[in-house]
Write a protein that holds these residues in place. Structure first.
Motif, PDB file in Angstrom:
ATOM      1  N   SER B  48      -4.034   0.871 -29.352  1.00 40.63           N
ATOM      2  CA  SER B  48      -3.917   0.079 -28.133  1.00 40.63           C
ATOM      3  C   SER B  48      -2.463  -0.216 -27.802  1.00 40.63           C
ATOM      4  O   SER B  48      -2.072  -0.199 -26.644  1.00 40.63           O
ATOM      5  N   GLN B  97     -10.081  -1.980 -23.278  1.00 39.92           N
ATOM      6  CA  GLN B  97     -10.961  -2.050 -24.439  1.00 39.92           C
ATOM      7  C   GLN B  97     -12.195  -2.923 -24.204  1.00 39.92           C
ATOM      8  O   GLN B  97     -13.315  -2.538 -24.453  1.00 39.92           O
ATOM      9  N   ASP B 175      -9.130   2.738 -23.062  1.00 43.07           N
ATOM     10  CA  ASP B 175      -8.960   2.165 -24.398  1.00 43.07           C
ATOM     11  C   ASP B 175     -10.312   1.652 -24.875  1.00 43.07           C
ATOM     12  O   ASP B 175     -10.743   0.571 -24.512  1.00 43.07           O
ATOM     13  N   GLU B 176     -10.950   2.458 -25.700  1.00 46.10           N
ATOM     14  CA  GLU B 176     -12.283   2.098 -26.201  1.00 46.10           C
ATOM     15  C   GLU B 176     -13.130   1.471 -25.092  1.00 46.10           C
ATOM     16  O   GLU B 176     -13.571   0.337 -25.213  1.00 46.10           O
TER      17      GLU B 176
HETATM   18 MG   LIG Z   1      -7.259  -1.485 -29.809  1.00 51.50          MG
END
Ligand SMILES: [Mg+2]
Ligand SMILES: Nc1ncnc2c1ncn2[C@@H]1O[C@H](COP(=O)(O)OP(=O)(O)OP(=O)(O)O)[C@@H](O)[C@H]1O
Ligand SMILES: Nc1ncnc2c1ncn2[C@@H]1O[C@H](COP(=O)(O)OP(=O)(O)OP(=O)(O)O)[C@@H](O)[C@H]1O
Ligand SMILES: [Mg+2]
Lengths: 275, 624, 331, 536
Positions: B48, B97, B175-176
């Motif tokens: 990240s 995320q 991001d995820e």
């Molecule tokens: Mg992360």
């Protein structure tokens, strides 16, 4: 502790508070005279013998200031501890048990929040059969616990559903043990912040009540000093020190608490950490 | 020229209260127009941070401490925020995320689209364009008028995706984007993403620790370890011919549950502390094939195979794979599950036609949710029964009823001849001596203020009546049992001093403490890194077999169910739709819901060489 | 609907509790209104004339009968809004006294509270927006220090400096002896002159809480993912600060503000006493020191109702401002 | 700035006309949020204007207690139960109507009907009031009424033609143009300032040289008020000032003056039902035990004077004192004498210096003093020190004034302060603290005899004082009571409460003071008739 110390604001606050505590503890050593010894020329301005002058009754202002630290600290600590304890007992019970108990206790908490504090304080202080520090402490405690209780209730509601609480139940722990050993340690920062807030409020409230003339004039406190300075014509006789000094030290003491609070707040709320 | 070019990028966190952390260290890579690049790595390895650096979104105390970022030929490493603004979202956009929190909670979806358009002087008709975008991600236009909290997680995620594509960016950082979502929903969103990417042709940097997904979606995969990129290969290559031992470890922890024999391996140990400087290869302490030189020489990222690798062994062996061949010799860290037979043993815990109905009142409306509907099964000593189902299907509710936390609305539960559904206080406490729970989240299952010894001694003292000193000795033994040895080293530690895997072991040890006959494990590995999962599964398996414990293993992850369970039950909206021996259920799923679950399992390299995925063709057709 | 019923139930129950408290506190304590009135008249240096005392007592008609029937009568009177005759302002009614004092409090404290909130929120938002800059430190540290100074002390200092030494402003009261309340420009300018110092005192200490609260909230919201996403979207700084920071950070403060407004009376006791401002707070203090039970009871009740209504409004407003709550609280 | 009348106040008013334009007076009553109220019978809530609008038959000034003919020119006891006043002729109400004996009759009968207005309780003595002729009003008493003379004389007379139309005078605030006979008329009122103006038709208008009195709302008596006073913003005021010399007199020694006339007798009350206070010898020994001088100088800032043990206020009431009383009955501080007297009375000291009671145990008791009366507490501290010096163990209690009042009334105390006397009604002065009919058993509220003095001789003397219209007989009775005070020592007077009074001679002269004590500062109407422009 080290985190608190590392925070510069908090450190300053801790040093200041420590100084105040030392002054309060060693008041008899530090103060040149007794706080109520009225053997001196009345309404004198600052001088070598009386750093901050004397009161209209001929008492040494500086000595009163030093002894006043005791009152403020005692009120702050005792009322702080008491209201924190009540807040904890009520908040924890309500939050942990839920159900009817919660409903009833929450009602009292809400009542405590809704009832206007200062008027209630004024009324209670005005009607009490005895005056004195004890009364002020009781009044402040009675009117001051509800906010802390609400916060603690809210916190425990989030804590009680944590897995480790369930785990403790599975481990066969009793409710009391769970509250005391699993929940309370996790609320320490909240409790300390709550205590500081309560102590701070108590110190201010004591001074305010005393200033309004609702305190016990027999107690030497910064509030009664201000009250007596105001009534005693400190300004007409040009004794600015008598009026200014108690206000300033009061501000300093409160500042020390506030500064420490910064550090503790930051402990539990990373957003407030200075980065 | 590459669209995005990162050279020697370093990012350092310098917090006031602790030592500086080099979260990203000398990272270089490129992303080309229309390319889909995956970024893999364990939690905390800097993914990240790297993503944020590329987007220039780092906040204090993080700062770029070296290297350059070039986007479309323009160096944006230190461009001012104001100059950068015109590039944002038009060129670089992102999906964060946590989908749940990335939408402003107090304004409508329409306004969130509108201010995006406004900010870039895009005089489009907001409703028309945003509606179009929403339809692209299969959402109704009416969503525009809603507030984020009125949408489900999956819907929010799709809105975030639509928002990211609003200005037709050239590069999107994901991001995820699907963590926290249900497997089936996750699958759905990712499929859609891939289709959109193919159609719109934007480049993607996809961050995830979900190996299967990355492998399946990406054109190229980069593996990150401790702030460095250790391998960078085309996806197909990565699946079949990865070169770095760490990549091997990561990939080894993944397998297809439909296989006849499923093997997973795991990398013991933890990533290094990035606030200290390390000589040599950062992976060396955990590397099973490390040689002396690894300890002193820091390897560079050098071309190898069809990409790049950072490993001395690879550097030195001409073919590149020599090092990995050695791995085969180290098979002891592998957990394998073959087809298993259901032994015929009397169940210790019998669930008989249990239902659970929740009534929720909001205002005057009462909603009735049937969380569990007429479910029956039994748990047998020495056997693991897996309970699989998507989120909200009632798995936890069953666990709660079994442990006496909740009472069934109908049916009964018998532990021997104890009616579990009627236990109260003291009896319940007694019952829990025999039935224990392993929690899902090892981070919240341990009280942060209590030591390991305390956590373990409570059940020992309460249930077994041991004295303080005895309990401590016993706690030590338990720690050894779950593989934390020497125990003395762990007894007085606080949870935050332990890694996730270690914590989960403590949680398991605590569940074992009262010597229970039944253990309920509610998603015990879902919060752990892939590499630790296999390790915990191996542990659970060993405990069940050695101690003859009857275990209910709750999960939504079919792979772990396949590895651990003798029997699988599939739950859908409270109803048990399928039940049987593991291989049978997974291999010959009859219920459509079970098939859907199976289809959600990513199949890396499905279109290329089937290295890992060797499932039957029928299944593959289903997902297409 | 149920929610509403619950709120109403709570409202009524709290009111009842406050009313009862109100009834009990004075009656549990020693003291005699007539004596209090008399000693207000002549201090403690003259002998009390028992005949006069008895006459005053009779005039005030201090209630007799058992506590329960008194309580019942009292409840009845409260329900009918009859608070009776004030003791210390005999024969004026309690209602008349409150009506006289209320506008002053509303104007002085109401206006300054609103101003404090506005100033505090703006400064807090500014500090959060320029986090860790010099502006931030000045605002945060400055307000912390000012916030710790005892209010009454600041007020005294203000009087000393501006009224006594510099003689710029009058030293107290709502208006001068020469003018009397009327709708004239002269009176308004006079009243304004008189409100400057008390307002200043309130404005110095008032915004502190809001500043800190707003700053902390906003620092937090600006750190949230949605604010980061807004940045990533390339929204202008100001827009992020407003829509993504302040707009959300202000929410908890709004509730606090409504409650603070409700508690207005409580906060006025000190300021009105020091500045001799003819408002409710001073009336309350006087009622207490004169044992003017009817007036005190009414004032206390009045405040409680004020706070309750404010709480109620705060809930409603919050629901209105925060869409997340809106749905949950809809019937 | 409208609020500051300070600069105006300094201006010298024109003496050309021989008149003073206006004078600034202090507070006008009515609390912090005053409302118009000029009903002269609502003692507790009326505004001071009423004191200058309404008048009584006689003016009994409160310093030397002389009865000055006022609306009545003279009075006559036709028999001990019948009192006849002769009404002044030519007096007019300020609305032009003539004042008559009928108005007097009406006034008194109204008080009879609305007894809550009868704050002096005249109808407890009266049986009827009749106008018996154009200028005569006859008062008939139930019993010989000498002791009620001051009360009856002091009742404010109101016009029948106005008040007869008032439905309920008990709630009548008389707010618009109150009609009275007094020297002043209402001019304007707002909660900050009350202004009364000269009544040109006043019956002794020639003596009134002030055109206007402006009363200014005193704001809680604090800091600011003292400051205004010291700046000369008030021509007269009646407030407590710490260090009056420094704060006021020194600011303008030529014009700033004060005179604190003695008021009520502040004395040490002992619970006479308890040992050792039930022993005359013990009480008497204590009369020399207290250091009055220190109390006066330290605790009372030298504003007060030492009280006479006689219970009378000297020198104002000196005429009532029996002949030959040393130092007017003031007993000085003499610790040695007290010590000896105690020992002689059988209260010996033990080896540790503790004074022992008759029961052989060390004497120990508490001294209750309201905690918020700071000056009383300071005084108590000195008295306690004095007692401790005699080996007596005294504990100080500081309850609230309310609690203290209650405890004193119910006899729940050992030693405390009490105030009595100081008035012009000799009977009331002594009967209130000493009449056995006004006491009650311990635990019950006593009407006024809180020390619980029960003595047939005293009651007898009081009886004489009450009924005898003859001045000689009255004086004899008082002498008897003084003797009881001196020798039986039911209470121990310490000092006289001060009647605060500051005045400024910049604009007006003729204020009363110690050299010209024609009345104390509280007698506004009398003082007004003495005021003349400064320098004239
Ligand atoms: Mg992360
Ligand atoms: N605010 C911070 N202060 C100090 N160190 C930090 C901070 N935020 C992150 N780090 C450190 O930076 C490293 C990289 O964090 P990062 O969030 O980039 O990891 P990640 O690969 O995204 O992990 P995950 O898969 O859990 O999201 C971690 O080791 C973490 O400890
Ligand atoms: N206390 C409750 N009150 C009302 N409804 C509930 C309650 N607990 C669970 N439910 C509902 O019951 C259903 C089943 O929930 P449960 O937690 O058992 O699902 P799960 O399979 O464990 O999901 P997950 O995989 O997300 O943990 C859900 O629809 C949930 O909303
Ligand atoms: Mg679950």
């Amino acid at each position: 502790m080290t985190i608190l110390w590392r925070n510069s604001k908090c450190r300053a606050g801790m040093i200041m508070l420590a100084a105040f505590i030392l002054i309060a503890v060693f008041a008899p050593v530090i103060a040149p005279y007794g706080p109520r010894v009225s053997d001196f020329a009345a309404s004198a301005g600052p001088s070598g013998a009386h750093w901050l002058g004397t009161t209209a009754r001929g008492e040494d202002v500086f000595s009163q200031l030093v002894y006043g630290a005791r009152t403020s600290l005692i009120v702050g600590l005792v009322a702080g501890v008491l209201s924190t304890l009540i807040a904890m007992a009520v908040g924890l019970t309500a939050g942990y048990l839920r159900g009817v108990v919660d409903e009833v206790l929450s009602f009292f908490i809400n009542l405590g929040l809704v009832v206007p504090v200062l008027p209630l304080m004024v009324v209670l202080a005005g009607y009490a059969p005895v005056k004195g520090l004890g009364l002020i402490i009781v009044v402040i405690t009675v009117t001051g616990w509800a906010y802390g209780a609400r916060i603690k209730r809210a916190q425990i509601i989030t804590l009680r559903t944590r897995d480790y609480i369930t785990a403790a139940k599975f481990a066969g722990d009793s409710t009391a043990r769970i509250i005391a050993f699993e929940i309370v340690p996790n609320m320490i920062s909240l409790i300390v912040v709550g205590f500081m807030g309560a102590a701070l409020g108590a110190i201010g409230a004591e001074a305010g009540l005393a200033f309004l003339g609702l305190g016990d004039p027999q107690t030497v406190s910064w509030g009664t000093m201000l009250n007596q300075a105001s009534l005693g014509g400190a300004l007409t006789t040009g004794q600015w020190a008598w009026l200014v000094a108690p206000g300033l030290v009061l501000a300093l003491l409160i500042t020390s608490f506030t500064l420490m609070n910064f550090g503790i707040d930051a402990l539990s709320n990373p957003h407030l950490r200075e980065d | 020229m590459a669209l995005l070019e990162v050279r020697d990028l370093s990012v350092t966190y310098s917090p006031r209260d602790s030592a500086a952390v080099r979260a990203v260290d000398g990272v270089s890579f490129e992303v080309h127009d229309g390319e889909f690049v995956g970024l893999l790595g364990e939690s905390g390895c800097g993914k990240s941070t790297l993503g944020n650096a590329v987007l220039r979104l780092l906040d204090k105390p993080a700062a770029i401490t070296g290297g350059t970022i070039t986007f479309d030929g323009r160096d944006i490493t230190s461009t001012s925020e104001d100059d950068l603004r015109s590039m944002r979202w038009v060129d670089l956009s992102t999906v964060f995320q946590s989908s749940m929190n990335s939408l402003n909670p107090v304004i409508t979806i329409r306004r969130q689209f509108a201010d995006t358009f406004d900010a870039h002087g895009n005089g489009v008709d907001v409703d028309a364009r945003a509606g179009e975008l929403l339809e692209m991600v299969s959402l109704d236009r009416s969503v525009l008028g809603r507030f984020p909290h009125e949408l489900s997680g999956g819907m929010k995620q799709r809105v975030a995706l639509a928002l990211a594509l609003a200005l037709e960016p050239r590069f999107v950082l994901l991001d995820e984007p699907t963590t926290g979502l249900d497997v089936v929903v996750q699958r759905d969103i990712l499929d859609r993403l891939r289709v959109l990417q193919a159609r719109l042709g934007f480049a993607v940097l996809f961050i995830s620790h979900d190996l299967g997904t990355v492998m399946e979606l990406a054109d190229r995969v980069m593996v990150m370890y401790a702030g460095e990129i250790v391998e960078d290969q085309p996806a197909a290559e990565m699946v079949s011919r990865h070169l770095h031992p760490y990549s091997a470890g990561l990939l080894g922890s993944y397998a297809d549950p439909r296989d006849e024999i499923v093997e997973v391996e795991f990398i013991p140990g933890r990533p290094p502390d990035l606030s200290q400087s390390h000589a040599g290869c950062l992976f060396q302490p955990r590397c099973p094939v490390a040689v002396d030189k690894c300890r002193t020489v820091h390897p560079d990222l050098l071309p190898a195979g069809r990409g790049q690798v950072r490993c001395i062994l690879v550097e030195e062996s001409s073919g590149g794979r020599a090092a990995l061949d050695n791995l085969a010799a180290l098979r002891d860290q592998v957990f394998a599950a073959g087809p298993s037979e259901l032994a015929d043993v009397e169940p210790v815990l019998v669930v008989d036609g249990v239902s659970k109905v929740y009534r929720t009142r909001r205002g005057l409306n009462t909603t009735v949710t049937t969380a569990v509907d007429d479910v029956s099964f039994g748990l047998r000593p020495g056997q693991v029964t897996a309970l699989v189902g998507q989120s909200g299907s009632g798995k936890t509710t069953i666990a709660r009823m079994l442990t006496g936390v909740e009472r069934p609305s109908g049916g009964s539960i018998w532990f021997g001849d104890t009616p579990v559904d009627r236990l109260r206080r003291r009896a319940l406490r007694k019952y829990r001596r025999h039935v224990q729970l392993v929690f899902q989240d090892p981070f919240s299952a341990l009280n942060p203020t209590r030591t390991v010894a305390y956590a373990l001694s409570r059940p020992l003292r309460n249930h077994l009546g041991l004295s303080g000193a005895e309990a401590r000795v016993r706690a030590g033994e338990l720690l050894e049992t779950v593989g934390l040895s020497p125990a003395a080293q762990y007894l007085d530690k606080l949870p935050h001093q332990l890694s996730g895997g270690q914590r989960q072991r403590v949680v398991i040890a605590r569940a074992l403490a009262p010597e229970p006959e039944v253990v309920i494990a509610d998603e015990p590995i879902s919060m752990l890194d892939v590499s630790i999962r296999a390790e915990i599964i191996a542990l659970l398996d060993q405990l069940v077999r050695d101690r003859g414990i009857a275990m209910l293993y709750i999960t939504h992850d079919l792979l772990s169910a396949r590895l651990l369970a003798d029997e699988v039950m599939v739950l859908n909206e409270g109803v048990m739709v399928e039940r049987g021996p593991t291989l049978q259920v997974i291999g010959e799923a009859k219920d459509p819901y079970t098939r859907k679950l199976l289809a959600a399992i990513p199949r890396p390299g499905a279109s290329g060489t089937p290295v890992v995925a060797r499932g039957d063709t029928e299944m593959r057709a289903e997902s297409a | 609907m149920l929610y509403f019923l619950r709120r109403t139930g709570f409202f009524v129950a709290t009111l009842w509790a406050a009313v009862t408290l109100n009834f009990l506190i004075p009656r549990l304590q020693p003291g005699d209104p007539a004596q209090a009135l008399l000693s207000r008249l002549q201090g403690n240096t003259q002998a009390v004339n028992p005949v006069q005392l008895a006459a005053i007592r009779k005039m005030l008609g201090t209630q007799d009968g058992n506590l329960l029937s008194q309580y019942w009568d009292y409840l009845g009177a409260v329900v009918h809004g009859q608070f009776g005759v004030s003791y210390s302002y005999y024969p004026y009614s309690v209602t008349a006294m409150i009506a006289t004092a209320l506008p002053w409090t509303l104007i002085l404290v109401g206006v300054t509270q609103i101003a404090s909130f506005a100033i505090g929120t703006l400064l807090g938002a500014w500090a959060a927006y320029r986090r860790n800059s010099r502006v931030d430190s000045v605002i945060t540290l400055g307000s912390t220090f000012v916030g710790t100074l005892p209010f009454f002390w600041i007020a005294l200092v203000l009087i000393f400096v501006f009224a006594i030494t510099l003689n710029w402003f009058p030293d107290g009261g709502g208006y001068g002896g020469g003018s009397s309340p009327s709708w004239t420009w002269l009176f308004f300018s006079d009243a304004f002159q008189h409100s400057v110092l008390p307002a200043l005192a309130l404005l110095i200490t008032g915004p502190v809480g809001w500043i800190i609260g707003m700053r902390n909230n906003m620092v937090q919201t600006l750190g949230e993912d949605y604010a980061r996403l807004a940045r990533a979207k390339g929204l202008p700084r100001r827009r992020i600060a407003l829509t993504y920071g302040a707009r959300i950070a202000i929410l908890p403060n709004v509730t606090g503000f409504a409650i603070a407004l409700g508690g207005l009376l409580g906060g006025t006791v000190l300021v009105e006493t020091i500045f001799n401002y003819p408002g409710l707070g001073r009336l309350l203090l006087e009622a207490v020191s004169n044992k003017d039970y009817p007036l005190m009871q009414a004032l206390f009740l009045f405040t409680t109702i004020g706070v309750l209504i404010a709480n109620f409004l705060a809930d409603v407003t919050y629901g209105f401002l925060d869409p997340r709550v809106r749905r949950a609280e809809a019937p | 700035l409208t609020g500051c009348t300070g600069t105006e106040g300094q201006q010298k008013s024109s003496t050309d006309t021989g008149m003073i334009d206006f004078l600034n007076y202090g507070d006008f009553g009515g609390g912090t949020t005053p409302k118009a109220n000029y009903n002269p019978y609502l003692d507790a809530t009326k505004l001071s204007a009423a004191d200058y609008i309404y008048e009584s038959l006689m003016y009994v000034e409160t310093y030397s207690c002389k009865a000055i003919p006022w609306l009545a020119t003279s009075y006559q006891w036709s028999d001990p139960k019948t009192l006849v006043y002769t009404i002044r002729s030519g007096v007019k109400w300020n609305d032009g109507q003539p004042f008559t004996a009928k108005d007097v009759e009406f006034t008194f009968n109204m008080l009879k009907k609305f007894d809550v207005l009868d704050t002096q309780g005249v109808w407890t003595f009266l049986s009827s009031v009749k106008a018996t002729g154009d200028d005569k009003v006859t008062f008939t008493f139930k019993q010989p009424g000498a002791s009620a003379f001051t009360q009856v004389s002091g009742v404010k007379i109101v016009p029948e033609h106005v008040w007869s139309k008032v439905a309920d005078p008990t709630t009548f605030v008389n707010a618009t143009a109150p009609v009275g006979t007094g020297p002043m008329k209402l001019k304007s009122f707002n909660p900050r300032q009350l202004v009364v103006e000269r009544n040109p038709d006043y019956w002794q208008a020639d003596k009134i040289k002030v055109n206007e009195l402006r009363f200014n709302k005193a704001d809680a008596g604090g800091q600011v008020e003292q400051l205004k006073l010291s700046r000369g913003e008030y021509d007269t005021n009646a407030m407590f000032v710490q260090d009056i010399k420094k704060a006021y007199v020194d600011r303008d020694p030529k014009h700033h003056h004060y005179w604190y006339a003695p008021g009520g007798v502040i004395s040490v009350y002992m619970n006479l039902t308890k040992a050792p206070f039930n022993d005359v010898a013990f009480r008497k020994a204590l009369t020399t035990a207290f250091d009055d001088k220190q109390v006066i100088d330290k605790a009372q800032l030298g504003y007060v004077t030492q009280a006479s043990q006689s219970g009378l206020v000297v020198p104002g009431q000196k005429d009532w004192l029996p002949q030959g009383l040393a130092d007017d009955g003031r007993i000085g501080y003499d610790a040695a004498a007290a010590d000896k007297a105690l020992t002689d009375a059988g209260y010996t000291k033990d080896s540790k210096g503790r004074r022992l009671g008759k029961d052989g145990k060390p004497i120990a008791f508490s001294f209750k003093v309201p905690g918020s009366y700071v000056d009383w507490v300071a005084a108590a501290d000195i008295l306690i020190k004095n007692l401790e010096a005699l080996g007596i163990d005294v504990r100080k209690d500081t309850p609230t004034p309310d609690a203290n009042n209650q405890d004193r009334a119910t006899g729940n105390y050992d030693m405390t302060f009490g105030v009595f006397g100081g008035g012009c009604n000799m009977y009331a002065n002594f009967a209130d603290p000493l009449n056995s009919a006004r006491t009650a058993p311990i635990g019950k509220k006593a009407a006024s005899n809180e020390i619980r003095w029960q003595d047939p001789k005293t009651d007898e003397l009081l009886q004489t004082l009450q009924v005898s219209p003859d001045e000689k007989a009255q004086k004899e009775a008082v002498a008897g009571l003084v003797d009881i005070m001196m020798n039986q020592v039911p209470t121990i007077p310490i000092w006289y409460g001060a009647k605060w009074f500051q005045y400024d001679t910049t604009k007006a002269e003729g204020w009363p003071n110690a050299d010209d004590p024609y009345a104390d500062g509280g007698n506004g109407q009398v003082v007004l008739t003495h005021l003349v422009p400064a320098g004239s």
